[in-house]
Design an enzyme around this catalytic site. Structure first.
Site, short mmCIF file in Angstrom:
data_model
loop_
_atom_site.label_atom_id
_atom_site.label_comp_id
_atom_site.label_asym_id
_atom_site.label_seq_id
_atom_site.Cartn_x
_atom_site.Cartn_y
_atom_site.Cartn_z
N ASP A 327 40.62 39.40 27.89
CA ASP A 327 41.14 38.84 29.13
C ASP A 327 42.65 38.61 28.94
O ASP A 327 43.10 38.31 27.83
CB ASP A 327 40.42 37.53 29.47
N GLU A 532 41.77 30.43 38.97
CA GLU A 532 41.70 29.87 37.62
C GLU A 532 42.85 28.89 37.36
O GLU A 532 43.91 29.00 37.91
CB GLU A 532 41.72 30.99 36.59
C1 BGC Z 1 41.05 36.25 34.50
C2 BGC Z 1 40.09 37.39 34.62
C3 BGC Z 1 40.73 38.56 35.30
C4 BGC Z 1 42.00 38.94 34.57
C5 BGC Z 1 42.75 40.08 35.21
C6 BGC Z 1 42.37 36.69 33.92
O1 BGC Z 1 43.32 35.68 33.94
O2 BGC Z 1 40.49 35.24 33.69
O3 BGC Z 1 38.94 36.98 35.31
O4 BGC Z 1 39.84 39.63 35.34
O5 BGC Z 1 42.87 37.83 34.53
O6 BGC Z 1 43.38 39.70 36.36
C1 BGC Z 2 47.85 37.53 37.40
C2 BGC Z 2 46.35 37.36 37.35
C3 BGC Z 2 45.97 36.81 36.04
C4 BGC Z 2 46.75 35.56 35.71
C5 BGC Z 2 46.43 35.04 34.34
C6 BGC Z 2 48.52 36.23 37.09
O1 BGC Z 2 49.91 36.36 37.13
O2 BGC Z 2 48.26 38.02 38.62
O3 BGC Z 2 45.69 38.56 37.56
O4 BGC Z 2 44.61 36.56 36.01
O5 BGC Z 2 48.14 35.76 35.85
O6 BGC Z 2 47.30 34.09 33.89
#
Ligand code: BGC
Ligand code: BGC
Length: 840
Positions: A327, A532
């Site tokens: 990830d 998240e």
């Molecule tokens: C998230 C994942 C996601 C990945 C790509 C991560 O931060 O935890 O669920 O698939 O980013 O965007």
């Molecule tokens: C991205 C997401 C990713 C996240 C993780 C973002 O900048 O666009 O896809 O999951 O960072 O930190």
């Protein structure tokens, strides 16, 4: 747990996931009575069976690959930081677009733009110009509720709403439609389904979980994998508009303490097996081809470096033969790793790094060097590459030609197609959970005069939640969702078809005219979008006084009120429920808001058009405290009313259950020893981390030892020879907001034995990307060497810099980028003081 109970739990979960046996039941049950029983991880028979001819092709390819080719396959770079030239030169295995990343950084990129870009990457990967080996690159995207990064796509309800439908067939249809939309843009792979079993809904990703119930997650996860990839035994498997699926985030992402995102699942292996693994059993059986490692830890060890779980359990015992992707720079949190170097992850069983920023080139160089030095064994490298090639071959990508040449690629009519929207609208209808219906207010007559109020009434971004065009789902306007229907628009269309009338009035005001007064108010309100990290909350209170006042004001005017509550999880809304005649949990329905009115209103003949069939996928809490295991809920898992049920609900208690912070005016963090729940940890510049469990601990350039001030070993001496940090950390949140309100400060006794040669920061941490620091170098430089003194830093200084004080994980840490020698004695949070550092 006794052997008997263990056995029946195991058998039960495997049966429910439609799987075979659990190993033989131990004959002599007494034998193991003293030792802990080994946890019976099952072997899963994937329906995507092994194909010898394909395995041969893997070997042939592998034999032609150099170490450079192979290491390139292990890396997934992100759209913003990778060019087709890079893909060719580094033989990259994969690319991704992160949440809110688009071709050419253009949010409004057209279907053709996505496909054209996919073509350029594909051609670069197949280029044999300078003797390169043609291996198709795969492109992954977060299509987690429809193809949600693409303007104009169908956005389905988030998983929590799908869990409420209790309809796995529908989930198969939804993911089938999602796969079609993704494939139409030339993309091969989605990072879904999420198989989290969210156990503490303070977690901001709870809505990505179908349920808190492992069996429901397993049934839905299998259906989702089948919809995305096609049935494993069919000819359409990974063909004809199907795409590669990802089971994520392995494992127990939803089991972290206090629901801390990326936190620690401090649970037993048996709980891993029974609660967090059934989804993976079912997904692997359905043939899922990739698994994403979780950011989180199990018993303090990060999954990205967890050899036992990634290799022993997932691959060896469960028999998963696809590949494990990391990830978003998740490898950098493994002890001893950095963003640009982490042989530990590969050696633990990670097969592909997700390396989204520009530093992937350094990661490539370091990984290649580690392969050449033998730090990463050749056999492990080959195993990882085999798995990646296996997935690409199974997906037919060596034969499929460029993305634009694949069936339906570039077909604009697929993205946001009417038939997909119809499926989404059905899902919305089936996801609604009716919680209160006093006086049988619902269903409403279709010719009603309706006042539609609340900030969610005509706000498609809000009704869609996180992962909607942008990462957090924020910053969008209704025009960013062409073809979508807001909840208000759905209501307006329904009543207009029968001569009724709908007025949109966000603040609930209306003309004081008895002839046009509304028959009913429908108020749409709730959580704003989040994803998240940013969605974590300290308790379950839904606190918007404005929404509550709006409901109360309408009720006071004698207007019957229907509340439609948008949320990514159940929250404590007793006051709002009391202020409503009918209350419906609508989760995050996505772009097809018309599904809401379908259920609220009678048909043209006055009959019931659609009944409420949604049932709670999560337990609804009775107050704002996280629900303790076995605690009394307000509404149990599975609850939900239909029109035939008695819908009256008596007045609910309105106490939140949040106890005002205890009146102690001082909170000790370290007082002779670390106070519960914190422990002292040091970290060096290479991100090696060490929990200090004895009187001396040491890493590269930083050490700590117990020393005496007033009593034996009542203080700690910290020495920095180079950069590093030391501080008190817990996996459990602490609420310091009360101290902040009462002019609180962080107070510590310190003796400077050697003043800093570099910058020293005092920090508070509240999770990934959450925290603040305050420079204290000058203060330490001015301190008289060898003398104890007390220093205080106002919490206000840290709050102003972004520390969220109601969910602190680390209340005190120091980092220094140069040499420093200090001793610390008593560290505490105190209120009502004039702090040395006060920040105005
Ligand atoms: C998230 C994942 C996601 C990945 C790509 C991560 O931060 O935890 O669920 O698939 O980013 O965007
Ligand atoms: C991205 C997401 C990713 C996240 C993780 C973002 O900048 O666009 O896809 O999951 O960072 O930190």
């Amino acid at each position: 747990m006794t052997i008997n109970r263990l056995w029946s739990a195991c058998a039960g979960l495997l049966l429910a996931a439609g799987l075979g046996g659990c190993g033989e039941k131990p004959a002599e049950e007494t034998r193991l009575a003293q030792e802990p029983a080994p946890v019976p991880w099952p072997t899963i028979a994937s329906r995507a069976t092994r194909d010898e001819a394909l395995e041969q092709r893997i070997e042939t390819l592998l034999a032609r690959m150099t170490a450079e080719h192979k290491v390139g396959q292990l890396i997934q770079a992100e759209l913003k930081e990778v060019t087709p030239e890079d893909v060719k030169n580094y033989h990259l295995g994969a690319i991704l677009n992160g949440g809110g990343a688009f071709p050419g950084n253009n949010k409004y990129a057209e279907v053709e733009d996505w496909v054209a870009l996919a073509d350029t990457f594909y051609h670069a990967s197949m280029d044999t110009g300078d003797g390169g080996l043609p291996i198709p690159v795969i492109w992954g995207t977060d299509a987690v509720h429809g193809h949600n990064n693409v303007v104009g796509a169908t956005l389905f309800p988030h998983n929590i709403g799908l869990g409420a439908t209790r309809n796995p067939e529908l989930v198969r249809d939804i993911t089938r439609a999602t796969a079609r939309e993704v494939a139409a843009t030339g993309i091969d792979w989605t990072f879904s389904p999420t198989l989290a079993v969210a156990r503490d809904i303070r977690w901001g990703r709870s809505y990505e979980a179908y349920s808190e119930d492992p069996q429901l997650v397993a049934r839905f996860g299998a259906a989702a994998v089948e919809g995305l990839q096609g049935a494993a035994e069919s000819e359409d498997f990974l063909r004809a508009g199907h795409i590669i699926a990802t089971a994520k985030h392995f494992i127990a992402d939803g089991g972290t303490l206090d629901g801390v995102d990326r936190g620690d699942a401090a649970i037993s292996e048996q709980e891993l097996l029974e609660i967090h693994a059934p989804g993976y059993f079912a997904a692997i059986e359905a043939g899922v081809q990739t698994v994403m490692a979780s950011f989180s830890s199990w018993q303090g060890e990060k999954l990205h470096g967890h050899r036992y779980l990634l290799t022993e359990v997932l691959k060896n015992k469960m028999g998963f033969d696809g590949f494990v992707v990391g990830d978003w720079n998740g490898h950098e949190f493994v002890s001893g790793c950095t963003r640009v170097s982490c042989p530990q992850s590969i050696n633990a069983g990670l097969d592909m790094f997700m390396a989204p920023d520009a530093s992937w080139k350094q990661l490539y160089a370091n990984t290649l060097a580690q392969v050449k030095s033998g730090e990463i064994p050749r056999a492990r490298l080959d195993d990882a590459v085999r798995r990646i090639l296996r997935v690409k071959l199974r997906a037919g990508l060596f034969e499929a030609g460029p993305p634009s040449a694949r069936p339906q690629a570039g077909d604009r009519s697929v993205v946001g197609a009417q038939e997909h929207r119809a499926i989404a609208r059905q899902a919305v209808r089936e996801s609604l959970v009716l919680l209160k219906n006093n006086g049988e207010l619902l269903p409403l007559a279709r010719n009603s005069r309706v006042l539609v109020a609340g900030d969610g009434a005509h706000n498609i971004g809000k009704q869609s939640g996180g992962w909607s065009i942008s990462w957090q789902g924020t910053g969008n306007s209704n025009s960013d969702f062409p073809g979508a229907t807001s909840i208000y628009q759905g209501i307006a269309a329904a009543v207009q078809s029968a001569g009724g009338h709908a007025v949109l009035s966000e603040d609930g005001s209306f003309e004081d005219d008895p002839d046009t007064a509304p028959d009913v108010a429908i108020v749409v309100f709730g959580e704003d979008p989040y994803a998240e990290m940013q969605g974590d909350i300290p308790n379950l209170a839904y606190d918007s006084e404005a929404d509550l006042q709006l409901l109360r004001q309408l009720k006071a005017q004698g207007i019957p009120v229907v509340s439609l509550f948008i949320s990514g999880r159940p929250l404590w809304v007793n006051r709002e429920i009391n202020a409503s005649d009918a209350f419906v949990a609508i989760w995050q329905p996505g772009t097809e808001g018309g599904g809401v009115a379908d259920v609220l209103f009678r048909d043209l003949e006055g009959g019931i058009q659609y009944d409420f069939v949604g049932r709670l996928p999560f337990t609804w809490p009775k107050d704002a405290q996280p629900l303790a295991a076995g605690g009394e809920p307000l509404f149990a898992l599975g609850h939900g009313l239909g029109y035939a049920d008695e819908g009256a609900l008596a007045q609910l208690p309105e106490e939140s259950g949040l106890t005002p912070r205890d009146t102690a005016q001082q909170l000790d963090i370290f007082d002779g020893r670390p106070q519960d729940p914190w422990s002292l940890e040091i970290a060096d510049a290479q991100n090696n981390r060490l929990a200090v469990t004895s009187s001396v601990a040491k890493l590269n350039g930083i050490s700590v030892r117990a020393v005496d001030r007033d009593m034996q070993e009542d203080s700690r001496r910290l020495q920095w020879r180079t950069a590093g940090s030391a501080g008190f950390y817990a996996n459990r949140r602490t609420d310091l907001s009360g101290y902040l309100q009462n002019r609180g400060a962080l107070v510590f006794d310190i003796k400077v034995d050697r003043p800093p040669t570099g910058r020293v920061q005092l920090g508070i941490n509240c999770g990934t990307d959450c925290g603040a620091t305050q420079p204290i170098s000058e203060l330490l430089k001015s301190a008289e060497p060898g003398q104890w003194r007390t220093v205080s830093v106002a919490l206000q200084c840290l709050a102003a810099e972004g520390a969220q004080l109601d969910m602190v994980l680390s209340p005190f840490y120091l980092s220094s980028d140069g040499e420093l020698d200090i001793s610390l004695h008593h560290i505490r949070v105190v209120e009502n003081i004039d702090a040395d550092i006060s920040c105005g």
